[in-house]
Scaffold this active site. Structure first.
Site, PDB file in Angstrom:
ATOM      1  N   GLY A  10       7.387   2.344  -4.407  1.00 40.39           N
ATOM      2  CA  GLY A  10       8.710   2.947  -4.510  1.00 40.39           C
ATOM      3  C   GLY A  10       9.297   3.016  -5.892  1.00 40.39           C
TER       4      GLY A  10
ATOM      5  N   ARG B  14      10.226   4.792  -8.956  1.00 43.19           N
ATOM      6  CA  ARG B  14      10.389   6.207  -9.309  1.00 43.19           C
ATOM      7  C   ARG B  14      11.197   6.402 -10.585  1.00 43.19           C
ATOM      8  NH1 ARG B  14       7.071   5.873  -5.982  1.00 43.19           N
ATOM      9  NH2 ARG B  14       6.992   6.845  -3.910  1.00 43.19           N
TER      10      ARG B  14
ATOM     11  N   HIS C  25       0.831  -1.209   0.000  1.00 44.30           N
ATOM     12  CA  HIS C  25       0.000   0.000   0.000  1.00 44.30           C
ATOM     13  C   HIS C  25       0.870   1.265   0.000  1.00 44.30           C
ATOM     14  CE1 HIS C  25      -4.483   0.522   0.584  1.00 44.30           C
ATOM     15  NE2 HIS C  25      -4.080   1.779   0.503  1.00 44.30           N
TER      16      HIS C  25
END
Length: 346
Positions: free
Chosen positions: A274, A276, A243
């Site tokens: 995470g 990115r 989540h």
């Protein structure tokens, strides 16, 4: 030219009210899972192949029975009109233009029917209500509106403790006339009260959900045994997810959980948390994921520049993925395999 994810993040923080920014950025507890998710992808070093024909590099693939131009999908996230007046409509339009999938949230500020006319593939995220009849009607509405599947989120029996967000008492203003929809097709809205989600759900309830007629993905799996149980009760795919660090602080990073889950089941596995950079997308695919979902990055793009900002995020991640594929000797998504990674040793 694509815009960096960090630049869009900075722009979003500048334009959003502090309460809204903290709603998006906040994680549970000390937010160690938020930072841990991102850092874990860098714990895998790349072992590129050389002397491979990369004159043409293609990021297109197939995800859960349909084509996508990029394996970067858009995860469910609630209340998007708090970030930009166009909210979910802008996100769906950007996903359609980029040739990828958008998963609409249960707590959306746009009704599922209002996206039905837009091009692109769509899924509907689902929390099961204590009122099972209401849940049944939502799933039937999604099927009638052309949504391909439901994505049941498993890891939120209660809302996680997010001190950064809760200090404000609210996520900030919605535009006039905006509200969280029920997806019932009758114009009804509701306050988003997580305690109304059914906390008594067990694996046996997946059998009931799959009988409603749409394929079922389960989201929030971090263990191999849970993945096996999900597949055994009718889930045809799994999302490895914690989540985004918003529920239980201190959980295993998804980059760590992914290989175990992917090895345990024969159904497609996706992952979020995470991601990115296009390099992180590449690592996720090498570790066994069929595709990734991103959340906060596209919300930053939405806040910064609406539909164009969401499209910039997708373009940036896909361009970075293509560059990584080129330099690692992978002309196609199918060429991204586990032997291209090794655990970092320092």
């Amino acid at each position: 030219m694509t815009e960096s994810i960090s630049s869009l993040r900075d722009r979003a923080e500048q334009v959003l009210p502090p309460a809204t920014w903290d709603f998006v950025a906040a994680g549970a507890g000390r937010e160690s899972t938020v930072t841990g998710n991102e850092a874990a992808w860098d714990r895998w070093w790349l072992r590129p192949r050389t002397m491979v024909d990369v004159g043409t590099v293609d990021t297109a693939t197939t995800v859960l029975g349909g084509p996508v131009a990029t394996p970067v999908l858009l995860a469910p996230a609630g209340r998007q009109r708090a970030l930009h007046p166009d909210g979910e409509v802008a996100v769906a339009a950007a996903a359609g233009a980029a040739g990828t999938v958008y998963c609409l949230a249960t707590s959306a500020t746009t009704d599922l029917h209002d996206l039905a006319g837009l091009p692109g593939r769509r899924w509907l995220q689902l929390y099961v209500s204590e009122d099972r009849e209401q849940t049944r009607r939502v799933v039937e509405n999604a099927a009638a509106a052309g949504y391909e599947r439901i994505v049941l989120t498993l890891d939120r029996p209660v809302e996680g403790n997010r001190p950064r967000s809760r200090r404000h008492g609210t996520l900030g203003p919605l535009p006039p006339g905006a509200a969280v929809t029920t997806h019932l097709g009758d114009g009804s809205t509701r306050a988003h009260v997580p305690s109304r989600w059914d906390r008594s759900l067990t694996w046996a309830d997946l059998d009931w959900l799959t009988a409603l007629g749409l394929p079922l993905t389960v989201k929030g799996v971090l263990r191999a045994d849970d993945a096996v149980r999900a597949a055994g009760h009718g889930a045809d795919s799994i999302v490895v997810s914690n989540h985004g660090g918003r529920q239980l602080d201190g959980t295993v990073p998804t980059a760590v959980a992914l290989p175990e889950v992917a090895a345990a089941v024969d159904v497609p596995v996706l992952v979020d948390g995470g991601i990115r950079t296009g390099g992180a997308v590449f690592r996720a695919l090498a570790l066994g994921a069929d595709a990734v979902l991103v959340g906060r990055p596209y919300l930053w793009g939405l806040a910064a520049a609406g539909e164009a900002g969401v499209r910039a995020v997708l373009d940036t991640l896909t361009a970075e993925l293509r560059d990584t594929m080129t330099l690692a000797g992978c002309p196609t998504i199918a060429d991204i395999t586990a032997d291209l990674l090794t655990p970092a040793t320092c």
